[in-house]
Motif scaffolding. Structure first.
Motif, mmCIF file in Angstrom:
data_model
loop_
_atom_site.group_PDB
_atom_site.id
_atom_site.type_symbol
_atom_site.label_atom_id
_atom_site.label_comp_id
_atom_site.label_asym_id
_atom_site.label_seq_id
_atom_site.Cartn_x
_atom_site.Cartn_y
_atom_site.Cartn_z
ATOM 1 N N PHE A 126 -3.791 8.591 -18.244
ATOM 2 C CA PHE A 126 -4.963 9.469 -18.289
ATOM 3 C C PHE A 126 -5.553 9.614 -16.891
ATOM 4 O O PHE A 126 -5.215 8.866 -15.960
ATOM 5 C CB PHE A 126 -6.015 8.922 -19.258
ATOM 6 N N LYS A 127 -6.433 10.612 -16.756
ATOM 7 C CA LYS A 127 -7.118 10.863 -15.496
ATOM 8 C C LYS A 127 -8.607 10.588 -15.642
ATOM 9 O O LYS A 127 -9.208 10.857 -16.677
ATOM 10 C CB LYS A 127 -6.920 12.314 -15.053
ATOM 11 N N LEU A 128 -9.195 10.040 -14.582
ATOM 12 C CA LEU A 128 -10.638 9.903 -14.447
ATOM 13 C C LEU A 128 -11.018 10.642 -13.179
ATOM 14 O O LEU A 128 -10.738 10.171 -12.075
ATOM 15 C CB LEU A 128 -11.053 8.433 -14.346
ATOM 16 N N ASN A 129 -11.606 11.828 -13.354
ATOM 17 C CA ASN A 129 -11.846 12.686 -12.211
ATOM 18 C C ASN A 129 -10.489 12.972 -11.555
ATOM 19 O O ASN A 129 -9.598 13.474 -12.214
ATOM 20 C CB ASN A 129 -12.845 12.033 -11.252
ATOM 21 N N GLN A 130 -10.303 12.659 -10.293
ATOM 22 C CA GLN A 130 -9.022 12.911 -9.629
ATOM 23 C C GLN A 130 -8.106 11.688 -9.619
ATOM 24 O O GLN A 130 -7.006 11.737 -9.063
ATOM 25 C CB GLN A 130 -9.271 13.357 -8.178
ATOM 26 N N CYS A 131 -8.575 10.592 -10.201
ATOM 27 C CA CYS A 131 -7.768 9.371 -10.232
ATOM 28 C C CYS A 131 -6.872 9.367 -11.468
ATOM 29 O O CYS A 131 -7.348 9.605 -12.584
ATOM 30 C CB CYS A 131 -8.660 8.130 -10.251
ATOM 31 N N GLU A 132 -5.609 9.096 -11.281
ATOM 32 C CA GLU A 132 -4.676 9.006 -12.398
ATOM 33 C C GLU A 132 -4.393 7.541 -12.694
ATOM 34 O O GLU A 132 -4.026 6.766 -11.805
ATOM 35 C CB GLU A 132 -3.375 9.738 -12.078
ATOM 36 N N VAL A 133 -4.571 7.156 -13.941
ATOM 37 C CA VAL A 133 -4.348 5.770 -14.372
ATOM 38 C C VAL A 133 -3.065 5.724 -15.186
ATOM 39 O O VAL A 133 -2.949 6.398 -16.207
ATOM 40 C CB VAL A 133 -5.537 5.258 -15.216
ATOM 41 N N GLN A 134 -2.110 4.924 -14.734
ATOM 42 C CA GLN A 134 -0.808 4.807 -15.385
ATOM 43 C C GLN A 134 -0.648 3.389 -15.931
ATOM 44 O O GLN A 134 -0.132 2.500 -15.230
ATOM 45 C CB GLN A 134 0.308 5.124 -14.389
ATOM 46 N N PRO A 135 -1.087 3.129 -17.150
ATOM 47 C CA PRO A 135 -1.021 1.777 -17.703
ATOM 48 C C PRO A 135 0.379 1.157 -17.718
ATOM 49 O O PRO A 135 0.505 -0.042 -17.453
ATOM 50 C CB PRO A 135 -1.580 1.959 -19.125
ATOM 51 N N PRO A 136 1.456 1.917 -18.019
ATOM 52 C CA PRO A 136 2.763 1.250 -18.044
ATOM 53 C C PRO A 136 3.145 0.625 -16.704
ATOM 54 O O PRO A 136 3.835 -0.392 -16.663
ATOM 55 C CB PRO A 136 3.732 2.393 -18.412
ATOM 56 N N GLU A 137 2.689 1.248 -15.597
ATOM 57 C CA GLU A 137 3.028 0.737 -14.268
ATOM 58 C C GLU A 137 1.887 -0.067 -13.646
ATOM 59 O O GLU A 137 2.009 -0.543 -12.517
ATOM 60 C CB GLU A 137 3.401 1.888 -13.322
ATOM 61 N N ASN A 138 0.748 -0.171 -14.349
ATOM 62 C CA ASN A 138 -0.434 -0.866 -13.824
ATOM 63 C C ASN A 138 -0.893 -0.264 -12.501
ATOM 64 O O ASN A 138 -1.250 -0.975 -11.553
ATOM 65 C CB ASN A 138 -0.155 -2.370 -13.655
ATOM 66 N N ILE A 139 -0.895 1.061 -12.428
ATOM 67 C CA ILE A 139 -1.199 1.770 -11.185
ATOM 68 C C ILE A 139 -2.378 2.715 -11.379
ATOM 69 O O ILE A 139 -2.506 3.376 -12.413
ATOM 70 C CB ILE A 139 0.036 2.571 -10.701
ATOM 71 N N ILE A 140 -3.249 2.763 -10.359
ATOM 72 C CA ILE A 140 -4.248 3.818 -10.215
ATOM 73 C C ILE A 140 -3.896 4.577 -8.947
ATOM 74 O O ILE A 140 -3.683 3.969 -7.895
ATOM 75 C CB ILE A 140 -5.677 3.255 -10.116
ATOM 76 N N SER A 141 -3.824 5.903 -9.044
ATOM 77 C CA SER A 141 -3.391 6.680 -7.882
ATOM 78 C C SER A 141 -4.235 7.938 -7.742
ATOM 79 O O SER A 141 -4.855 8.418 -8.696
ATOM 80 C CB SER A 141 -1.915 7.063 -8.018
ATOM 81 N N MET A 142 -4.250 8.474 -6.526
ATOM 82 C CA MET A 142 -4.831 9.779 -6.243
ATOM 83 C C MET A 142 -4.030 10.370 -5.088
ATOM 84 O O MET A 142 -4.053 9.844 -3.969
ATOM 85 C CB MET A 142 -6.311 9.689 -5.877
ATOM 86 N N GLY A 143 -3.297 11.422 -5.375
ATOM 87 C CA GLY A 143 -2.402 11.991 -4.373
ATOM 88 C C GLY A 143 -1.296 11.007 -4.048
ATOM 89 O O GLY A 143 -0.611 10.491 -4.936
ATOM 90 N N GLU A 144 -1.127 10.716 -2.756
ATOM 91 C CA GLU A 144 -0.080 9.795 -2.319
ATOM 92 C C GLU A 144 -0.554 8.338 -2.290
ATOM 93 O O GLU A 144 0.246 7.434 -2.058
ATOM 94 C CB GLU A 144 0.400 10.193 -0.908
ATOM 95 N N THR A 145 -1.844 8.135 -2.494
ATOM 96 C CA THR A 145 -2.396 6.780 -2.418
ATOM 97 C C THR A 145 -2.308 6.102 -3.781
ATOM 98 O O THR A 145 -2.728 6.664 -4.790
ATOM 99 C CB THR A 145 -3.859 6.815 -1.961
ATOM 100 N N LYS A 146 -1.753 4.890 -3.793
ATOM 101 C CA LYS A 146 -1.592 4.154 -5.035
ATOM 102 C C LYS A 146 -2.110 2.729 -4.876
ATOM 103 O O LYS A 146 -1.974 2.109 -3.824
ATOM 104 C CB LYS A 146 -0.120 4.103 -5.454
ATOM 105 N N LEU A 147 -2.709 2.222 -5.939
ATOM 106 C CA LEU A 147 -3.124 0.830 -5.995
ATOM 107 C C LEU A 147 -2.509 0.190 -7.233
ATOM 108 O O LEU A 147 -2.586 0.749 -8.328
ATOM 109 C CB LEU A 147 -4.650 0.710 -6.081
ATOM 110 N N THR A 148 -1.906 -0.975 -7.050
ATOM 111 C CA THR A 148 -1.360 -1.723 -8.182
ATOM 112 C C THR A 148 -2.334 -2.830 -8.556
ATOM 113 O O THR A 148 -2.686 -3.658 -7.718
ATOM 114 C CB THR A 148 0.004 -2.324 -7.830
ATOM 115 N N LEU A 149 -2.779 -2.816 -9.806
ATOM 116 C CA LEU A 149 -3.737 -3.808 -10.281
ATOM 117 C C LEU A 149 -3.073 -4.742 -11.290
ATOM 118 O O LEU A 149 -1.986 -4.458 -11.798
ATOM 119 C CB LEU A 149 -4.942 -3.133 -10.940
ATOM 120 N N GLN A 150 -3.741 -5.827 -11.577
ATOM 121 C CA GLN A 150 -3.227 -6.760 -12.566
ATOM 122 C C GLN A 150 -3.259 -6.113 -13.956
ATOM 123 O O GLN A 150 -4.155 -5.314 -14.257
ATOM 124 C CB GLN A 150 -4.056 -8.038 -12.560
#
Length: 699
Positions: free
Chosen positions: A19-43
């Motif tokens: 799902f998306k929150l504003n421009q942030c895309e949350v990808q639960p299967p990969e535990n990733i929050i991203s926006m454009g080319e920037t990605k953060l991997t969370l626990q």
């Protein structure tokens, strides 16, 4: 309006939906929050919390619901793990868009997602689920209840699988304090620092295979030796040591030859730590260098003549690193770090890249950590509402388990199943000394019970004592008379309160509140119990004090002194060259302390640029460990293991020792106050300064 059929049951919606929150895309299967080319991997747990909040949008979700959903109802683990998850989520989302508030905290209740989620995958199923008509609602309730029972049956945590520990076993029991246990790789010898009255602080070695034998002195030096680690082959000890002449040193002691090799320097005014890699080739320590006097973590290659490499605080930093430990694969360091807000938390530092991530949040004081010898988890000790406890924490999920004993300090894994620690029961009382007693008087408890009392402050106007106590289970603000009979709790914050100070008219108390991630200044009207947080804009607040007219408060951000109006609307910086705690005198000047052992200073309020040194020949053990009176200044006087309470007389300009007590009989940082009508001095004392080493074993 459709009923929220999910409110008290496990969500039937797939937690893996992107799902998306504003421009942030949350990808639960990969535990990733991203926006454009920037990605953060969370626990994974952090992402699960966010996904659950998204599923419940726009509803408020209680902490209990989240813990039930994400941690299977395990409140023992979930309480702090949830707080940690929310902190990381806020920080990560704000790194993409700092102007948007994504998650709202509803005090004492729970959390609510403020941005409507836009689901990218499985929209058809999602719409179908949410467009169930009311006629089918009862069927869905039944289905949800069946799913809850079924899932709970197959996933309910098996209590027999949890780690259980033996009762603590006493390892040392000598006069004084035995500190910082470290066990040899073969498990036979225990090294520790032994502090005895009227003796040097040396390192000792105890043969655990012959427990009746006396411990053997290892050092016999002019230095005060601290925490140690063993070389992996057991041939040497690495540790830090201090002396007034030589400063603080990081050294290696060869146990065969007794030769000592100097490896680095450390800060004499702050605690240090050492850690060694499993292959014995890398030594990490909290130290300084000739080029940089700011404490940081250094890494030294032990088979090389190269200088140690500075790993942290590479530029101007607002933190101080304390304890360290290597991961078993030697790729990471766990570091406990004092941050600008006054908290101390654990960070995981990747040695090759320098990338760090925060593992914990909300602790005020961490007392040692160690990495498990084979698993990806840490053990650490922290102070929680007046008690010291040990915690095992998973490095990946940040889930933790609280050890079933109190008093845990500087825990150490001797093997995969055994944990050593020095047992420090920090039970405190309000102690008093009769200053004009004809017979020399030892400190005597004024307030003493099964609960802790700290930070005494007496009001001449109201004849009452303000203090902090954990009697309610939290460090709340209490008041009482000097007899201590009619105690009254006047706050309900369920946080950690510190440093209460009465206004001169006895109507208000200013104090500090430490929350999970902040340090705030409050004022309470004692009669009405109206509470106000002062929005000073400062990241940290040291002990406050009141102006003579009760209209402003003096407080330091741990760098310089500031003057804050009682309504918090005006904040004025008073000093430019440092200031930690100040008191306004009847002569219209400030007397204040500076950090780093720089003594006491004075500043005329009518000429706030003309500071002068008041006492250059004392080194205060704490910036708040002193009490001003019209006749002079009482102060804690600590030199190594020599603990005294002393007085500086303004008229004679002489220093006089009032009492001398065993080491750690009083707290240098938890308050001192004067009662003029009785000529008493009150302070926070430890009920038992004795510290021994214990161990517990996993069954």
């Amino acid at each position: 309006m459709k009923p929220n059929v999910y409110k008290n049951y496990r969500c039937l919606m797939n937690l893996n939906t992107t799902f998306k929150l504003n421009q942030c895309e949350v990808q639960p299967p990969e535990n990733i929050i991203s926006m454009g080319e920037t990605k953060l991997t969370l626990q994974p747990k952090f992402i699960e919390v966010l996904a659950f909040l998204a599923q419940q949008y726009p509803n408020l979700v209680t902490r209990e619901q989240i813990i039930e959903e994400i941690w299977d109802g395990n409140f023992y683990v979930g309480e702090k793990a949830l707080t940690n998850a929310i902190w990381h989520l806020r920080k990560s989302l704000k790194s993409f868009n700092p102007d948007i508030e994504f998650i709202e905290t509803i005090r004492k209740t729970g959390y609510k997602l403020l941005i409507e989620p836009e689901y990218i995958k499985s929209n058809q199923e999602l719409n179908k689920s949410f467009n169930i008509t009311w006629s089918h609602t009862w069927s869905l309730y039944a289905l949800a209840l069946f799913a809850l029972i079924f899932i709970g049956f197959i996933s309910w945590p098996d209590q027999t699988q949890k780690t259980q520990f033996s009762k603590p076993a006493l390892v040392t029991q000598y006069p004084g304090r035995e500190l910082y246990p470290s066990v040899s790789p073969d498990g036979r010898y225990l090294a520790f620092s032994w502090r005895q009255m009227n003796r040097n602080i040396d390192l000792y070695l105890k043969d655990l295979s012959q427990p009746d034998l006396a411990a053997r002195n290892l050092t016999h030096s002019k230095f005060r030796e601290g925490r140690t680690v063993w070389a992996p082959d057991g041939s040497a000890l690495y540790y830090y040591r201090r002396s007034s002449q030589e400063g603080c040193q990081i050294v290696k002691k060869d146990l065969q030859t007794s030769m000592v090799e100097l490896l680095g320097k450390c800060d004499s005014s702050r605690s240090s730590s050492v850690a060694i890699s499993n292959d014995g080739l890398l030594l990490a320590y909290a130290g300084i260098s000739d080029k940089n006097a700011k404490k940081a973590i250094y890494l030294k290659e032990l088979n090389s003549d190269l200088s140690a490499k500075r790993l942290t605080c590479l530029q101007n930093c607002d933190y101080s690193d304390e304890s360290i430990a290597f991961s078993p694969d030697q790729k990471y360091l766990a570091i406990s770090r004092n941050t600008e807000s006054g908290h101390e938390d654990i960070f995981i530092h990747e040695i090759s890249s320098g990338i760090e991530r925060r593992l914990t949040s909300g602790y005020l004081d961490i007392r040692g950590l160690d990495w498990h010898p084979s698993e990806n988890k840490l053990i650490f000790a922290a102070i929680e509402h007046g008690k010291r406890y040990g915690f095992e924490i998973d490095v990946e999920s940040a889930e933790f388990v609280k050890l079933p004993v109190s008093g845990v300090s500087f825990p150490y894994y001797s093997d995969e199943n055994t944990i050593y620690y020095h047992n420090w029961q920090i039970d405190t009382s309000i102690m008093h000394v009769e200053l004009d007693a004809q017979v020399a008087s030892s400190p005597f408890p004024l307030l003493q019970s099964e609960f802790n009392f700290r930070y005494p402050n007496y009001s001449i106007a109201s004849k009452q004592l303000a203090m902090v106590s954990n009697e309610s289970g939290f460090d709340e603000l209490w008041i009482s008379g000097l007899d201590g009979i009619k105690k009254q709790k006047i706050t309900q914050l369920k946080q950690t309160i510190k440093n209460p100070v009465w206004s001169h008219d006895g109507k208000h108390i200013a104090f500090i509140v430490n929350t999970v991630d902040s340090n705030e200044l409050y004022v309470i009207n004692v009669q009405t119990q109206n509470l106000k947080r002062l929005d000073t804009g400062l990241a940290f607040h040291n002990k406050p004090s009141w102006s003579g007219d009760n209209q402003t408060i003096y407080v330091s951000n741990n760098t310089n002194l500031h003057q804050v109006s009682v309504n918090g609307e005006q904040v004025k910086q008073l000093t430019q060259n440092g200031g930690n705690y100040a008191v306004e005198t009847s002569a219209g000047e400030l007397i204040y302390s500076k950090g780093g052992g720089k003594g006491l200073w004075r500043l005329p309020l009518i000429a706030p640029t003309q500071e002068r040194k008041l006492l250059a020949n004392i080194k205060l053990p704490s910036s708040t460990g002193w009490q001003y009176t019209d006749k002079g200044i009482y102060y804690f006087n600590v030199k190594g293991n020599d603990y005294r309470l002393s007085f500086y007389n303004f008229e004679t300009q002489e220093h006089k020792d009032i009492i001398r007590v065993p080491e750690r009989s009083f707290s240098r940082t938890r308050g001192m106050t004067y009662v003029p009508e009785d000529n008493w001095l009150l302070f926070t004392g430890y009920e038992s300064p004795q510290v021994d080493i214990k161990r517990i074993t996993a069954k």
